[in-house]
Write a protein that holds these residues in place. Structure first.
Motif: not given
Length: 69
Positions: A17-21, A40-44, A54-55, A59-63
């Motif tokens: 929801p916050a962006g692509d990583a 990627s995480v830092v950019q988001i 949190e980001v 990312v881990l949950q979506n992966a």
């Protein structure tokens, strides 16, 4: 002596929801492992103002959701 195992990894892009990583994905003993790319995480985090951890969790949950069979 130390033993080292080389594991084939692939890089995938995961939508959140916050962006692509970018995430490195590998399978060890039948279990999927995910390693979010730091940049990627830092950019988001910078773009959204969300905390790094949190980001990273998002990312881990979506992966993980992508690889559930």
């Amino acid at each position: 002596d130390m033993e080292r195992t080389l594991v084939k990894r692939v890089q995938e892009t995961v939508s959140t929801p916050a962006g692509d990583a970018k995430v490195k994905v590998c399978q060890i003993d039948g279990n999927w492992r995910y390693y979010p790319e730091y940049e990627s995480v830092v950019q988001i985090s910078r773009e959204t103002g969300l905390p790094y951890m949190e980001v990273c969790q998002m990312v881990l949950q979506n992966a993980e959701a992508r690889h559930v069979q």
